[in-house]
Design an enzyme around this catalytic site. Structure first.
Site, PDB file in Angstrom:
ATOM      1  N   ARG A   1       0.801  -1.224   0.000  1.00 21.07           N
ATOM      2  CA  ARG A   1       0.000   0.000   0.000  1.00 21.07           C
ATOM      3  C   ARG A   1       0.838   1.282   0.000  1.00 21.07           C
ATOM      4  O   ARG A   1       0.323   2.370  -0.257  1.00 21.07           O
ATOM      5  CB  ARG A   1      -0.928   0.014   1.213  1.00 21.07           C
ATOM      6  CG  ARG A   1      -0.222   0.099   2.549  1.00 21.07           C
ATOM      7  CD  ARG A   1      -1.214   0.050   3.691  1.00 21.07           C
ATOM      8  NE  ARG A   1      -0.551   0.109   4.987  1.00 21.07           N
ATOM      9  CZ  ARG A   1      -1.191   0.016   6.152  1.00 21.07           C
ATOM     10  NH1 ARG A   1      -2.507  -0.154   6.171  1.00 21.07           N
ATOM     11  NH2 ARG A   1      -0.536   0.071   7.293  1.00 21.07           N
TER      12      ARG A   1
ATOM     13  N   GLY B   1       9.483  -2.763   0.340  1.00 27.48           N
ATOM     14  CA  GLY B   1      10.478  -2.845   1.406  1.00 27.48           C
ATOM     15  C   GLY B   1       9.879  -2.645   2.775  1.00 27.48           C
ATOM     16  O   GLY B   1      10.499  -2.962   3.789  1.00 27.48           O
TER      17      GLY B   1
ATOM     18  N   GLY C   1      10.565   4.800  26.893  1.00 28.20           N
ATOM     19  CA  GLY C   1      10.773   3.414  26.484  1.00 28.20           C
ATOM     20  C   GLY C   1      12.211   3.179  26.068  1.00 28.20           C
ATOM     21  O   GLY C   1      12.748   3.907  25.225  1.00 28.20           O
TER      22      GLY C   1
ATOM     23  N   GLY D   1      13.668   0.119  24.978  1.00 26.68           N
ATOM     24  CA  GLY D   1      13.992  -1.024  24.148  1.00 26.68           C
ATOM     25  C   GLY D   1      14.957  -0.599  23.057  1.00 26.68           C
ATOM     26  O   GLY D   1      15.563   0.479  23.127  1.00 26.68           O
TER      27      GLY D   1
ATOM     28  N   ALA E   1       8.462   5.516  22.465  1.00 27.75           N
ATOM     29  CA  ALA E   1       9.050   4.295  21.917  1.00 27.75           C
ATOM     30  C   ALA E   1       8.673   3.124  22.823  1.00 27.75           C
ATOM     31  O   ALA E   1       9.525   2.397  23.329  1.00 27.75           O
ATOM     32  CB  ALA E   1      10.563   4.439  21.814  1.00 27.75           C
ATOM     33  N   VAL E   2       7.376   2.966  23.011  1.00 29.52           N
ATOM     34  CA  VAL E   2       6.869   1.963  23.956  1.00 29.52           C
ATOM     35  C   VAL E   2       6.423   0.692  23.241  1.00 29.52           C
ATOM     36  O   VAL E   2       5.521  -0.004  23.690  1.00 29.52           O
ATOM     37  CB  VAL E   2       5.710   2.549  24.799  1.00 29.52           C
ATOM     38  CG1 VAL E   2       6.231   3.616  25.735  1.00 29.52           C
ATOM     39  CG2 VAL E   2       4.605   3.118  23.908  1.00 29.52           C
TER      40      VAL E   2
ATOM     41  N   ALA F   1      13.293  -8.071  11.909  1.00 32.16           N
ATOM     42  CA  ALA F   1      13.286  -8.209  10.456  1.00 32.16           C
ATOM     43  C   ALA F   1      13.899  -9.527  10.013  1.00 32.16           C
ATOM     44  O   ALA F   1      13.373 -10.212   9.128  1.00 32.16           O
ATOM     45  CB  ALA F   1      14.043  -7.037   9.817  1.00 32.16           C
TER      46      ALA F   1
ATOM     47  N   HIS G   1      44.082 -12.985  15.403  1.00 41.99           N
ATOM     48  CA  HIS G   1      44.579 -11.940  16.303  1.00 41.99           C
ATOM     49  C   HIS G   1      45.238 -10.838  15.468  1.00 41.99           C
ATOM     50  O   HIS G   1      45.963 -11.128  14.529  1.00 41.99           O
ATOM     51  CB  HIS G   1      45.613 -12.534  17.264  1.00 41.99           C
ATOM     52  CG  HIS G   1      46.283 -11.503  18.130  1.00 41.99           C
ATOM     53  ND1 HIS G   1      45.674 -10.975  19.248  1.00 41.99           N
ATOM     54  CD2 HIS G   1      47.505 -10.903  18.029  1.00 41.99           C
ATOM     55  CE1 HIS G   1      46.488 -10.100  19.811  1.00 41.99           C
ATOM     56  NE2 HIS G   1      47.609 -10.034  19.091  1.00 41.99           N
TER      57      HIS G   1
END
Length: 462
Positions: A33, A37, A178, A180, A266-267, A316, A441
């Site tokens: 819609r 992507g 938030g 996360g 951002a909950v 994702a 290393h």
């Protein structure tokens, strides 16, 4: 038109499902819609990493003197950062368009919904409705920013992650609600480019899904970077007052009001399951998600669901793998069901956070007797040379059989390193096999070998 597989949604679940179906010789279409992507490429994973890279480069320049380089004072060009992020996203979306053409997948632009058994109705931009036939319908409509009534988003002063990527002006003060992955990444980004950031978390620690030691380490690092961290704190309400937002906080009964130019909510996210025709066809939903079996079929034969709209982590890379398993099952292959305890989680702050499998606490709760090995990057030659000594690698083993139960990392580029652990766990690798697998290393990845050695009392460089 009739299709073997019709996918609704073209994010990392949907477009991968379409490509794999086409590869297996199935006539395939995908409905989208907005932009090919989905959220990940256009408004999530990819453009946020572009912004984070800009912040990291700015941070490098500010600390150039630490590397013996003298530079004049750097200046943030906020508009250009946003522009670059959008250009990166646009390029990735065009890449998906190319993949659709390459694999001869029909792209149907519009709003898709299940219109009946083996039927999908697509409403285009001109409100024209077309019904397509499909033997198999895969729902991959993803999720959106969760909104809370006490933090009402207006898209300008109180925003979600999408608006946080396209602000026209850099805020001087920001409150992020938030902690996360989304909240922590934007807290790092805006703080790094000079915004005063306050990060508010309801739970006792930031990044609450991570191992407790990772959370505590990142809280110390955030505070060192200048982020104000408020844990165990409730946001009672956020109110727009003129050009400011007043955020009312409550920590254990202690009330406080702080002011900001912008509040980022951002909950978490909520699945996009509305207006898909689920109810009409009798497709079951639970707690705002669509339950599925091990191969992603819903309770209605021929209808499948993958990605953020089903129970489980909203990631994702997980959606992409679910897509492949789902389509291969449809095509009559014999795919392995996904082990959801071996899905890596990554947070792209600086330093980064990465993890997979059991935490110490969850391993004990599952009944394991464990061995834990930890190696700090402060003891790593490569980390010292790179000026990236913050963080550690921690590995958790089953004491009885040596099975690698989990890994938790904080440090530079650990989101690249975690894949070694995912592969090792997939192959049922033991601690001694990691110790005896020679790591190059100097590299950051040596810390994996050293952490395994530490668990068994064999560590050399600690």
């Amino acid at each position: 038109m009739q299709f073997d597989v019709l996918v609704i949604g073209s994010g990392p679940g949907g477009y991968v499902a379409a490509i794999r179906a086409a590869q297996l010789g199935l006539k395939t279409a995908v409905v989208e819609r907005e932009s090919l992507g989905g959220i990940c490429l256009n408004w999530g994973c990819i453009p946020t990493k572009a912004l984070l890279k800009s912040a990291q480069v700015y941070d490098y320049i500010k600390h150039a003197g630490d590397y013996g380089i003298k530079v004049k004072e750097a200046e943030v060009a906020f508009d250009d950062m946003i522009k670059r992020s959008r250009e990166v996203a646009g390029g990735m979306s065009k890449g998906v368009q190319f993949l659709m053409r390459k694999n001869k997948i029909e792209v149907l632009m519009g709003q898709g919904k299940v219109a009946g058994p083996n039927k999908v109705e697509v409403t285009d931009a001109d409100n024209k409705k077309t019904v397509y036939q499909a033997k198999h319908i895969i729902l991959a409509t993803g999720a959106r920013s969760r909104t809370l009534p006490n933090i009402p988003q207006d898209g300008k002063k109180i925003i979600g992650y999408r608006e946080a990527m396209t602000l026209t002006e850099q805020p001087k003060r920001m409150v992020v609600v938030g902690s996360g992955a989304i909240g922590s990444e934007f807290s790092y980004f805006y703080n790094a480019i000079g915004t005063e950031v306050t990060l508010v978390e309801y739970l006792p620690r930031i990044l609450p899904a991570e191992d407790e030691e990772s959370s505590k380490t990142m809280e110390k690092i955030f505070k060192k970077q200048g982020i104000e961290v408020r844990t165990g704190t409730t946001v009672e309400k956020a109110e727009i007052k003129g050009k400011e937002v007043e955020v009312h906080l409550d920590k254990g009964g202690k009330k406080e009001v702080i002011k900001a130019d912008v509040v980022l909510s951002a909950v978490g996210v909520v699945a996009n399951i509305e207006d898909l025709g689920l109810e009409q066809l009798g497709i079951k939903t639970e707690h705002g998600k669509v339950p599925v079996d091990a191969f992603y079929q819903t309770n209605i034969p021929g209808v499948y669901a993958i990605g953020d709209m089903i129970p489980g982590p909203a990631l994702a890379h997980l959606a992409s793998h679910e897509a492949i398993v789902c389509v291969e099952k449809i095509a009559g292959k014999n795919p392995q069901a996904i082990d959801y305890n071996n899905i890596p989680g990554c947070t792209y702050t600086y330093p980064e956070v990465a993890s997979v499998g059991y935490t110490e606490q969850s391993a004990k709760e599952a009944g394991y007797s464990i061995k834990v090995g930890k190696f700090p990057f402060s003891a790593s030659g490569k980390a010292s040379a790179a000026g990236a000594k913050d963080g550690f690698v921690k590995l958790i083993f089953d004491e009885k059989y040596g099975e690698l139960l989990g890994a938790h990392m904080v440090g530079a580029n650990v989101t690249e390193m975690i894949a070694e652990i995912v592969a090792a766990r997939k192959l049922e690798t033991t601690g001694h096999e990691i110790i005896t697998a020679v790591h190059p290393h100097p590299t950051m990845s040596e810390a994996v070998m050293e952490a395994a050695a530490a668990a068994y009392g064999e560590v050399i460089h600690l």
